[in-house]
Design an enzyme around this catalytic site. Sequence first.
Site: not given
Ligand code: GAL
Length: 802
Positions: A454, A383
């Site tokens: 994600e 990210e």
């Molecule tokens: C994302 C991040 C993860 C975690 C997640 C929570 O932005 O890459 O490490 O923090 O959010 O939803």
Amino acid sequence: MKNRIFFNDGWLFSDTFNESMLLPKCTGKFSEVRIPHTVAQTPFNSFDECVYQKLCVYRKFFNTETSWKSKKIILTFEGAAHSSEVFVNGKFAGRHDCGYTPFSLDITDFLLAAGKKNVLAVKLDSRETLNIPPFGNLIDYMTYGGIYREVYVDVRNPVYIQDVFVRTSSNHFETEIELNTDCIPEGYSLRQRVENSTGADVEPSAQIVTGIRGKKTLTAADAAPVVAWSLKNPALYNLVTELLDEKGKVSDTHCVRFGFRDIRFDSTGFYLNGIKVKLRGLNRHQSYPYVGYAMPKNMQYDDADILKFELGLNYVRTSHYPQSRHFLDRCDEIGLLVFTEIPGWQYIGDRNWKSAALDNVRDMIVRDRNHPSVFIWGVRINESADDDEFYERTNALAKKLDPSRPTGGVRCIRNSRLLEDVYTYNDFIHTGKNAGTARKQDVTDTEKGYMITEYNGHMFPTKAFDDEPHRTEHAVRHANVLDSAAKDPLIAGSSGWCAFDYNTHKEFGSGDRICYHGVMDMFRNPKTAAAVYKSQADADVTGDVLEVSSSMSIGDFPAGELNGIWIFTNADSVKVYSGTSFVAEYTREDSPYKYLPHGPILFEDRIGRRIIDEDGISEKYAASVKSVLNAVMRFGEKNLSVKDRLLLVKLFLLRVLDREKIKKLVSKYAGGWGKAGSVFRFEAYREGKLVSSILKAPGTEFSVSAKIIRNVLTEEETYDVTEIRLCVLDENSNLQTYCQEAVIAEASGAVELIGPRAVSLKGGTAGIYVRSCGVSGRGLVTITDWQNRVIKIPVSVKIKKR
Ligand code: GAL
């Protein structure tokens, strides 16, 4: 010949530091520890992350063996969080600045004469102020500290095989052999053969003998016949490379396990051996309660098994760093694809920081490029913003070290610069009611492959002890995204955030240092959402799955209105009974999720066929009667909508219903406040055979069930750990989600506990970790519940030292 000696026992540890502790003789307070080790055991939650951030020292004595004469002694640390300086007999031997990658040091010249005792000392810095990835800004996970992966010494001949990399394409394989030196004695040669998993040679074309022209040698051959590595049949082979001296005697042997498989990404998806695979995965943090990262081999194996066999995944992302080789070994063995990536979280640092990140690219790839399970390298900081200069370098290095795999790099920004082969994107668009995933064309205009790395996570944190509607919503959101990704041919697949809850920093999580984002809790006990994943796999992977989201307890719903009951199954159909009366049979076609292999089914109509079979309503009017009946039960006859009122009048006029009948039906079907609890049975059928059933009825007997994952602990490279999973069940095996009582655990004999003796249940579940303590024999774990009921679990320990 390689001779490996594990250095996991007999370490002395001090969690304070002074320079003298690095010298051969020193004073100070040390405790004896074994590796994997954490610098600070932590509580389950509600603790300050400063407790593991410190400078500390590890010391170990070892003798120089007479057999080490004219050998090279190579010391390897597989994982020390986060910055290590290594001293041998008081002299600086080397350093390493990453807590997630291994490092090796040639310590030959630092050793004392044969028979003498050497002192190895490691100054370990686990402070999060280090100028190396992943540090520099906030991070949503704890980073812990300690020599938490194994340590060993290899005793090698002066010329040895440092590394072998094997690439395959159908049954063809090419290898790169790297020796430790350019100075190779005259007449040395290399020999290679491929063995199958039983150790038999794969003949005839897999034998190669070649001369050596420098440090690097390339070989190529075909092996036949071979079985491709696949998700269903992850066939593994060994490539044995031997270094022969001028007389043809074997002077070094290097064995690499690998698989024959082809991988490809393009705009239409991901292909394994030419067959399209829709990736369905979750992200895994490698942390555990109490010990952080410090868990040995079998616990790593168990996690891979959980992901494949309990969650039915075909892919895992090792967010946000390279994880234990044991975890990857197991992924190879069971057919679980892995997206691994360099350490980091949103932040990119200065020149030195970037140079450390490039070292991480190298160390990750060199360590893991023979794993058939690894199908993509993450070469961006998770990210982070675009940084072409930096990411051109990470990509180029990745391609140089491994031209056979695509690169990716996880971003959360749309239209970011794509220097990688696959646009790997964190898509948090889903808020419950909207689309599950964004359209690729709205995220990037690339023609290359696209996958979602994600989703969900912070969008809907869910505790195992949240109320039922919340836990169900969590599951539904996972199903929504999975279905949406399954529907879109441009999405190669997705990995949800995340597999397991994890300890995190104060800026994240629920105020108690936990991100409750997992579909399982920190002990790997499933939440409702786990069933969404588990039910997607076929029975040969996860077994026959039948789960129901609800406890059928009206009191967990506003106004006592039980709703949103989901059935998760991978069977052909599910029959539902109320008491002994048949209500309905559901098949996959009844699921609103049309693109999932086994979409969850909404069990809305709790009256079902009973209205026809038992109440004499004809098929023709059954739907109208049920609709009006549900409205009467919900709002009362006086408060019906105009539409329902008209329908009721119509049914009266047609003599389908009369006042007496409607009263009878309401009293029969309206469970609710002041009414007896309902009893429902769910039966899953496959090919007409009952394969699983669930009875939901108010329970009267409640007890702790304790399931030990392995009751034989085996010490090989180091100690072993197993988990005992606890849950409170009623007589029908229904989880008592809100039972928060505590149990007291005790261990005796050859095992000890990790963590506190008093363990409270959270969401009706908990876990206990049991570890071997270096002696073989029997051990016993005794669990006493709050009513003084006792469960005794025998464990045995075998010592198979290597
Ligand atoms: C994302 C991040 C993860 C975690 C997640 C929570 O932005 O890459 O490490 O923090 O959010 O939803």
